[in-house]
Design a protein around this motif. Sequence first.
Motif, PDB file in Angstrom:
ATOM      1  N   SER B 153       0.867  -1.327  -0.023  1.00 46.39           N
ATOM      2  CA  SER B 153       0.137   0.083  -0.187  1.00 46.39           C
ATOM      3  C   SER B 153       0.828   1.082   0.082  1.00 46.39           C
ATOM      4  CB  SER B 153      -0.995  -0.090   1.184  1.00 46.39           C
ATOM      5  OG  SER B 153       0.042  -0.088   2.411  1.00 46.39           O
ATOM      6  N   SER B 154       2.158   1.037   0.171  1.00 45.19           N
ATOM      7  CA  SER B 154       3.171   2.255   0.278  1.00 45.19           C
ATOM      8  C   SER B 154       3.335   2.940  -1.122  1.00 45.19           C
ATOM      9  CB  SER B 154       4.097   1.919   0.985  1.00 45.19           C
ATOM     10  OG  SER B 154       3.980   1.295   2.082  1.00 45.19           O
ATOM     11  N   PRO B 155       2.986   4.156  -1.259  1.00 50.91           N
ATOM     12  CA  PRO B 155       3.221   4.821  -2.653  1.00 50.91           C
ATOM     13  C   PRO B 155       4.693   5.182  -2.800  1.00 50.91           C
ATOM     14  CG  PRO B 155       2.146   6.412  -1.150  1.00 50.91           C
ATOM     15  CD  PRO B 155       2.157   5.065  -0.456  1.00 50.91           C
ATOM     16  N   MET B 156       5.493   4.789  -3.718  1.00 46.64           N
ATOM     17  CA  MET B 156       6.811   4.876  -3.646  1.00 46.64           C
ATOM     18  C   MET B 156       7.342   5.154  -5.138  1.00 46.64           C
ATOM     19  SD  MET B 156       8.753   2.378  -0.987  1.00 46.64           S
ATOM     20  CE  MET B 156       7.323   0.921  -1.069  1.00 46.64           C
ATOM     21  N   GLY B 157       8.375   5.927  -5.299  1.00 45.58           N
ATOM     22  CA  GLY B 157       8.771   6.100  -6.523  1.00 45.58           C
ATOM     23  C   GLY B 157      10.149   7.009  -6.418  1.00 45.58           C
ATOM     24  N   LEU B 158      10.794   7.404  -7.775  1.00 42.67           N
ATOM     25  CA  LEU B 158      11.942   8.046  -7.510  1.00 42.67           C
ATOM     26  C   LEU B 158      11.990   9.406  -7.018  1.00 42.67           C
ATOM     27  CD1 LEU B 158      14.172   6.965 -10.658  1.00 42.67           C
ATOM     28  CD2 LEU B 158      14.649   6.677  -8.416  1.00 42.67           C
ATOM     29  N   GLN B 159      12.647   9.766  -6.125  1.00 40.96           N
ATOM     30  CA  GLN B 159      12.615  11.309  -5.444  1.00 40.96           C
ATOM     31  C   GLN B 159      13.894  11.736  -5.651  1.00 40.96           C
ATOM     32  OE1 GLN B 159       9.691  11.951  -2.322  1.00 40.96           O
ATOM     33  NE2 GLN B 159      10.241   9.707  -2.084  1.00 40.96           N
ATOM     34  N   GLY B 160      14.448  12.176  -6.777  1.00 43.26           N
ATOM     35  CA  GLY B 160      15.641  12.906  -7.061  1.00 43.26           C
ATOM     36  C   GLY B 160      16.851  11.728  -7.024  1.00 43.26           C
ATOM     37  N   GLU B 161      18.316  12.183  -6.915  1.00 45.13           N
ATOM     38  CA  GLU B 161      19.071  11.146  -7.258  1.00 45.13           C
ATOM     39  C   GLU B 161      19.572  10.536  -5.891  1.00 45.13           C
ATOM     40  OE1 GLU B 161      23.862  11.428  -8.395  1.00 45.13           O
ATOM     41  OE2 GLU B 161      22.754  13.178  -8.589  1.00 45.13           O
ATOM     42  N   PRO B 162      19.843   9.225  -6.007  1.00 46.31           N
ATOM     43  CA  PRO B 162      20.103   8.161  -4.873  1.00 46.31           C
ATOM     44  C   PRO B 162      21.097   8.824  -4.162  1.00 46.31           C
ATOM     45  CG  PRO B 162      19.675   6.849  -6.861  1.00 46.31           C
ATOM     46  CD  PRO B 162      19.696   8.347  -7.410  1.00 46.31           C
ATOM     47  N   GLN B 163      21.196   8.583  -3.074  1.00 49.65           N
ATOM     48  CA  GLN B 163      22.350   9.509  -1.979  1.00 49.65           C
ATOM     49  C   GLN B 163      22.873   8.311  -0.873  1.00 49.65           C
ATOM     50  OE1 GLN B 163      23.217  12.704  -2.044  1.00 49.65           O
ATOM     51  NE2 GLN B 163      21.618  13.119  -3.600  1.00 49.65           N
ATOM     52  N   LEU B 164      24.121   8.383  -0.861  1.00 48.83           N
ATOM     53  CA  LEU B 164      24.870   7.504   0.203  1.00 48.83           C
ATOM     54  C   LEU B 164      25.379   8.868   1.002  1.00 48.83           C
ATOM     55  CD1 LEU B 164      25.759   4.898   1.106  1.00 48.83           C
ATOM     56  CD2 LEU B 164      27.859   5.131  -0.480  1.00 48.83           C
ATOM     57  N   LEU B 165      25.097   8.740   2.192  1.00 49.81           N
ATOM     58  CA  LEU B 165      25.773   9.544   3.387  1.00 49.81           C
ATOM     59  C   LEU B 165      26.159   9.062   4.851  1.00 49.81           C
ATOM     60  CD1 LEU B 165      23.376  11.992   4.493  1.00 49.81           C
ATOM     61  CD2 LEU B 165      22.873  11.325   2.347  1.00 49.81           C
ATOM     62  N   ARG B 166      26.883   9.684   5.531  1.00 49.00           N
ATOM     63  CA  ARG B 166      26.850   9.462   6.723  1.00 49.00           C
ATOM     64  C   ARG B 166      25.893   9.591   7.509  1.00 49.00           C
ATOM     65  NH1 ARG B 166      31.822  11.374   5.248  1.00 49.00           N
ATOM     66  NH2 ARG B 166      33.578   9.936   5.129  1.00 49.00           N
ATOM     67  N   ALA B 167      25.532   8.770   8.478  1.00 43.77           N
ATOM     68  CA  ALA B 167      23.957   8.823   9.357  1.00 43.77           C
ATOM     69  C   ALA B 167      24.380  10.223  10.348  1.00 43.77           C
ATOM     70  CB  ALA B 167      23.853   7.857  10.345  1.00 43.77           C
ATOM     71  N   ALA B 168      25.459  10.359  10.518  1.00 44.43           N
ATOM     72  CA  ALA B 168      25.912  11.750  11.294  1.00 44.43           C
ATOM     73  C   ALA B 168      25.601  13.240  10.661  1.00 44.43           C
ATOM     74  CB  ALA B 168      27.250  11.543  11.900  1.00 44.43           C
ATOM     75  N   ASP B 169      25.756  12.920   9.384  1.00 43.23           N
ATOM     76  CA  ASP B 169      25.586  14.270   8.436  1.00 43.23           C
ATOM     77  C   ASP B 169      24.250  14.337   8.090  1.00 43.23           C
ATOM     78  OD1 ASP B 169      28.412  14.417   8.793  1.00 43.23           O
ATOM     79  OD2 ASP B 169      28.688  13.679   6.740  1.00 43.23           O
ATOM     80  N   TYR B 170      23.528  13.397   8.494  1.00 37.09           N
ATOM     81  CA  TYR B 170      22.209  13.575   7.939  1.00 37.09           C
ATOM     82  C   TYR B 170      20.914  14.219   8.945  1.00 37.09           C
ATOM     83  CZ  TYR B 170      17.537  12.040   6.193  1.00 37.09           C
ATOM     84  OH  TYR B 170      16.118  12.146   5.614  1.00 37.09           O
ATOM     85  N   ARG B 171      20.327  15.244   8.460  1.00 34.23           N
ATOM     86  CA  ARG B 171      19.269  15.723   9.634  1.00 34.23           C
ATOM     87  C   ARG B 171      17.923  15.879   8.974  1.00 34.23           C
ATOM     88  NH1 ARG B 171      22.672  15.461  12.525  1.00 34.23           N
ATOM     89  NH2 ARG B 171      24.222  16.819  13.283  1.00 34.23           N
ATOM     90  N   ARG B 172      17.301  15.156   9.894  1.00 33.61           N
ATOM     91  CA  ARG B 172      15.886  15.089   9.442  1.00 33.61           C
ATOM     92  C   ARG B 172      15.109  16.011   9.606  1.00 33.61           C
ATOM     93  NH1 ARG B 172      14.708   9.640   8.941  1.00 33.61           N
ATOM     94  NH2 ARG B 172      16.455   8.244  10.049  1.00 33.61           N
ATOM     95  N   GLU B 173      14.263  16.767   8.640  1.00 30.38           N
ATOM     96  CA  GLU B 173      13.706  18.161   8.828  1.00 30.38           C
ATOM     97  C   GLU B 173      12.458  17.914   9.608  1.00 30.38           C
ATOM     98  OE1 GLU B 173      13.332  19.416   4.797  1.00 30.38           O
ATOM     99  OE2 GLU B 173      15.546  19.724   4.616  1.00 30.38           O
TER     100      GLU B 173
END
Lengths: 167, 173
Positions: B153-173
Amino acid sequence: MSKRRIFPLLLLHFAFSLNAGDGLEDALGYLSGNELVVSLATRIVESENQTVWHMENTNLTVSGQSVNLKMSGENLVIFAQITPYIQTDQTLLLIAKGEVFVSSAEEGTKYYSTLKSLPVSLGEKVLFFPLGMAVDSNRNLYYIELEIQVLPRKASEKHSFEGEGAR
Amino acid sequence: MCPDGQILSALHDREIPSPWREKIQEHVEGCEKCRDQINSYHEVSRRLRHDPPGLKESQERVWQKIAARERLSTHVPLWKRRVSIPAPLMAAAVVAVIFGLTFFNLLPEKKEPSGNTPEVWTVQFENHNLEDLAELLKNRDSQVQVFIELPRSSPMGLQGEPQLLRAADYRRE
């Protein structure tokens, strides 16, 4: 066959024997020193950053050997290949390959592929977004987040033991 | 010396690469204890694959919970929200919109920037059934160690370019 040709062949055979070992003990000896535990936490996150679904699993591998995932959804199939490479300074080069097949009635089936790499420390958590992460609230799409952590097996056992002890 | 349980489990899961796999396999074939353990892993896999106890029910329960949560979500799309506007202001807005549309239609057409989307290859299939595609990719499946069935049931699709990053650098908005 001349000596000139035999010598490189002998050298090759010797190198292979050294690398492969002859018995189970060699194999286990190699694996016990080089095994890496790749812990993966797969999450589906909605546009407001709420995790609606998650799954965790661990895989055993060695440097240069990929852990391959396949995620199947209603309108897409994702292949993700996570390959850890141990560097000489004992840091890690993580390579993530993503392949996405997306199907829609309007646009048919499309294929996207990507290859990303990131140098990290052993045990450092890394996030891979195979579908991207640009949240567009108008489209209200969910995105997939893959949390990756690579640890040597021994450190991983200690890590999980300490985790259990802390509970 | 016998391999420990985790090594045997990794062997069963096809996680041990060659040439170590063959060496351990050779040992397992000659060792009753290890063979029994591998057989028990096979049996667990077989049961989980063909006769998983209560899996359908729990899967159904999880999907229902996700669906209920989506229904309970208080998020109302902008186009469904009710707003009260005084009639003169509404009339002025309509006039402004008509004027704006006319003005923009007269402007020369501009090309949209390509944006940050990944490179796209279109793959042609006789029909758009992903199961057929999965069949085509079956040989790929032999290399896959982790299969994940995403919620239907989850609607999914591409949302921009795939990303690989350090978890410490990722901030959830």
